[in-house]
Design an enzyme around this catalytic site. Structure first.
Site, short mmCIF file in Angstrom:
data_model
loop_
_atom_site.label_atom_id
_atom_site.label_comp_id
_atom_site.label_asym_id
_atom_site.label_seq_id
_atom_site.Cartn_x
_atom_site.Cartn_y
_atom_site.Cartn_z
N ASP A 88 0.86 -1.18 0.00
CA ASP A 88 0.00 0.00 0.00
C ASP A 88 0.90 1.23 0.00
OD1 ASP A 88 -2.02 -1.82 0.36
OD2 ASP A 88 -2.80 -0.95 2.21
N HIS A 145 5.10 -7.29 -0.31
CA HIS A 145 4.79 -8.55 -0.98
C HIS A 145 5.44 -8.62 -2.35
CE1 HIS A 145 1.43 -9.69 1.89
NE2 HIS A 145 1.68 -8.43 2.20
N SER A 247 8.48 3.58 4.81
CA SER A 247 9.64 3.77 3.98
C SER A 247 9.27 3.59 2.51
CB SER A 247 10.78 2.85 4.39
OG SER A 247 12.00 3.34 3.89
#
Length: 279
Positions: A88, A145, A247
């Site tokens: 996200d 991911h 980050s």
């Protein structure tokens, strides 16, 4: 002088690592009254949606870091077609890797070789290829991911500073992603080589991977390379790592990424289709 430029400039003399490690200890505190107060304040400040979390009760997390790296419900992020977003966040930049350079922000480019820890051989794999950068703000889900399935071939720890990686800093600190501490993960995929660079930042207490656990912080020193004799295979959409506080992830592909109607600075979610790579 703009506020954004001033924010970037005042970061240069700060003790980045000391501040980050001190706040990391606070985030690992297990005192119920303190960690619950931190979590509740964070939820209010950033309007965190706990309904999509696998554990929706904020008080059930042992530490703030456990809350921050919380898992989501299994169906919270459907996995799209082609190359998908690893996290996200904001798709801050993407495009071709031209003359070994990637776009950091408007008017700023940086070297693929420097990003990869000075590895010229690795950088040559991506000449004529493409990249995409996803920035994770504090309010985002913080597990990373796989954008495509791949087999890990090498992991490289590169020491560096810990500048903030928000929009203000990326526009005013040259070579930002090649300056900061980072973890470079090389994969073989059906589309050829792929690299995922997990970039550290101010107040990021640690970076973890699913195959090696917590990697940073390490004592600052030389570049450290780790090869894996036993293959680590991860499928598209599987978790590969996580940040303890926000980050950036920089992805590099040996082929051109045909982006599906997206624009720089667009919000994306983990599993959302970004585009297609040739087989």
């Amino acid at each position: 002088m703009s506020l954004a430029r001033l924010f970037a400039l005042i970061q240069y003399p700060l003790p980045h690592h000391l501040l980050s490690r001190l706040l990391g200890r606070l985030a690992d505190c297990q005192q119920p009254w303190l960690k619950n107060a931190l979590i509740q304040a964070f939820i209010r400040r950033f309007e965190v949606d706990m309904d999509e979390a696998a554990e929706p009760d904020p008080t059930a997390y042992a530490t703030f870091n456990d809350f921050f790296t919380r898992a989501l419900e299994d169906d919270a992020r459907p996995i799209g077609e082609g190359v998908v977003s690893p996290a996200d966040g904001t798709l801050s930049q993407f495009g071709p890797i031209e003359a070994g350079q990637l776009i950091q922000a408007k008017g700023h480019r940086f070297s693929a070789m420097e990003l990869l820890g000075g590895d010229g051989e690795a950088a040559r794999r991506y000449l004529g290829g493409s990249f995409a950068t996803v920035y994770l703000s504090p309010s985002d889900y913080h597990r990373v991911h796989m954008p495509v399935g791949g087999t890990l071939t090498e992991m490289v720890y590169v020491p560096g500073r810990l500048f903030s990686v928000n929009a203000a800093t990326t526009h005013h600190v040259p070579n930002l992603f090649a300056r900061n501490e980072r973890l470079v993960c090389h994969f073989d995929t059906e589309h050829g080589p792929m690299v995922m660079v997990l970039v550290g930042a101010m107040i990021v207490a640690a970076i973890e991977t699913v195959w090696a656990g917590q990697i940073t912080p390490l004592p600052r020193g030389d570049v450290q390379r780790i090869h894996f004799g036993t293959p680590v295979r991860l499928e598209k959409g599987e978790e590969m790592g996580r940040f303890k506080l926000g980050s950036t992830v920089v992805m590099g592909f040996a082929e051109k990424l045909d982006v599906d109607g997206l624009a720089p600075e667009q919000t994306v979610r983990m599993g959302q289709s970004l585009g297609q790579l040739p087989h």
